[in-house]
Write a protein that holds these residues in place. Sequence first.
Motif, short mmCIF file in Angstrom:
data_model
loop_
_atom_site.label_atom_id
_atom_site.label_comp_id
_atom_site.label_asym_id
_atom_site.label_seq_id
_atom_site.Cartn_x
_atom_site.Cartn_y
_atom_site.Cartn_z
N ILE A 74 0.88 -1.18 0.00
CA ILE A 74 0.00 0.00 0.00
C ILE A 74 0.91 1.22 0.00
O ILE A 74 1.75 1.38 0.88
CB ILE A 74 -0.90 0.05 1.25
N GLU A 75 0.73 2.07 -0.98
CA GLU A 75 1.49 3.32 -1.06
C GLU A 75 0.54 4.48 -0.77
O GLU A 75 -0.52 4.58 -1.38
CB GLU A 75 2.11 3.49 -2.44
N VAL A 76 0.91 5.31 0.18
CA VAL A 76 0.05 6.39 0.64
C VAL A 76 0.82 7.70 0.66
O VAL A 76 1.97 7.74 1.11
CB VAL A 76 -0.51 6.11 2.05
N GLN A 77 0.18 8.77 0.18
CA GLN A 77 0.79 10.10 0.25
C GLN A 77 -0.31 11.15 0.32
O GLN A 77 -1.22 11.17 -0.51
CB GLN A 77 1.68 10.37 -0.95
N GLY A 78 -0.25 12.00 1.34
CA GLY A 78 -1.22 13.08 1.47
C GLY A 78 -2.59 12.61 1.91
O GLY A 78 -3.55 13.39 1.89
N PHE A 79 -2.71 11.36 2.33
CA PHE A 79 -4.00 10.80 2.76
C PHE A 79 -4.10 10.85 4.27
O PHE A 79 -3.29 10.25 4.98
CB PHE A 79 -4.14 9.37 2.27
N LYS A 80 -5.06 11.62 4.75
CA LYS A 80 -5.31 11.75 6.19
C LYS A 80 -4.03 12.13 6.92
O LYS A 80 -3.46 13.20 6.68
CB LYS A 80 -5.94 10.47 6.74
N SER A 81 -3.54 11.29 7.84
CA SER A 81 -2.38 11.65 8.66
C SER A 81 -1.05 11.40 7.97
O SER A 81 0.01 11.73 8.52
CB SER A 81 -2.41 10.88 9.99
N LEU A 89 5.30 3.65 2.23
CA LEU A 89 5.06 2.39 1.53
C LEU A 89 5.00 1.25 2.54
O LEU A 89 5.95 0.98 3.25
CB LEU A 89 6.18 2.12 0.51
N PHE A 90 3.84 0.62 2.63
CA PHE A 90 3.67 -0.56 3.47
C PHE A 90 3.83 -1.79 2.58
O PHE A 90 3.08 -1.96 1.61
CB PHE A 90 2.27 -0.59 4.10
N GLU A 91 4.77 -2.64 2.90
CA GLU A 91 5.00 -3.85 2.12
C GLU A 91 4.55 -5.07 2.92
O GLU A 91 4.85 -5.18 4.11
CB GLU A 91 6.48 -3.97 1.74
N VAL A 137 -4.89 3.32 7.66
CA VAL A 137 -4.41 2.38 6.65
C VAL A 137 -5.58 1.63 6.04
O VAL A 137 -5.69 1.49 4.81
CB VAL A 137 -3.38 1.40 7.26
N ALA A 138 -6.49 1.15 6.90
CA ALA A 138 -7.68 0.45 6.41
C ALA A 138 -8.56 1.40 5.61
O ALA A 138 -9.12 1.03 4.57
CB ALA A 138 -8.46 -0.14 7.58
N ASP A 139 -8.67 2.65 6.06
CA ASP A 139 -9.45 3.65 5.32
C ASP A 139 -8.86 3.89 3.94
O ASP A 139 -9.59 4.10 2.96
CB ASP A 139 -9.49 4.97 6.10
N ALA A 140 -7.53 3.88 3.85
CA ALA A 140 -6.86 4.10 2.57
C ALA A 140 -7.22 3.00 1.58
O ALA A 140 -7.47 3.26 0.40
CB ALA A 140 -5.34 4.16 2.76
N VAL A 141 -7.28 1.76 2.05
CA VAL A 141 -7.64 0.64 1.17
C VAL A 141 -9.08 0.77 0.72
O VAL A 141 -9.40 0.62 -0.46
CB VAL A 141 -7.40 -0.71 1.89
#
Length: 205
Positions: A6-13, A19-21, A40-44
């Motif tokens: 999961i790659e996240v940028q600018g999402f919530k906190s 990058l979560f592997e 993290v769950a919200d991002a998915v």
Amino acid sequence: MYLKSIEVQGFKSFANRILFEFHNGITGIVGPNGSGKSNVADAVRWVLGEQRAKQLRGAKMEDVIFSGTEIRKPVSYAYVAITLDNSDRALPVEYDEVVVTRKVFRSGESEYLINGNTCRLKDVNELFYDTGIGKEGYSIIGQGQIDRILSGKPEERRELFDEAAGIVKFKRRKAAAIKKLEDEQTNLTRVNDILLTSTLCPANR
């Protein structure tokens, strides 16, 4: 099929790129309260097409974009990408790896991509039909969701059973076909009305 990253940028906190592997097996994300585990769950759920801000614990969709702190400025967009191992072809595409991406800007513009190709929300939804992974699937259970399932209406629980049974895509295709037939019937009625008017009023020909 399993979630590889999961790659996240600018999402919530998550203001910075993170990058979560993951690996094939059980993976746990641990941390103190308020550290962002639920985000993290919200991002998915979000990248899979969730359109209701309430389901993401927000008031409006703009709330998913990092809003800044006393020492950090707000960012202009939120970005999430998930990578799935598809070597078993659980997803109906000819790729060993599937990357689904969603990006939204403060201006309200948004985009979805599958393996780098721009697509529609409908395409993302159809990709995950009957896998249990969609935003309404049983693979993502958020805070308080178990209580909502147990106390929910029978038709709401029925959706989970339909997803697990693998019949969701057929029900949705049936609904889409019925909708097209109804639209065509409406168009046919209008054509008949025009023909009837022309017959009764020859001057209008």
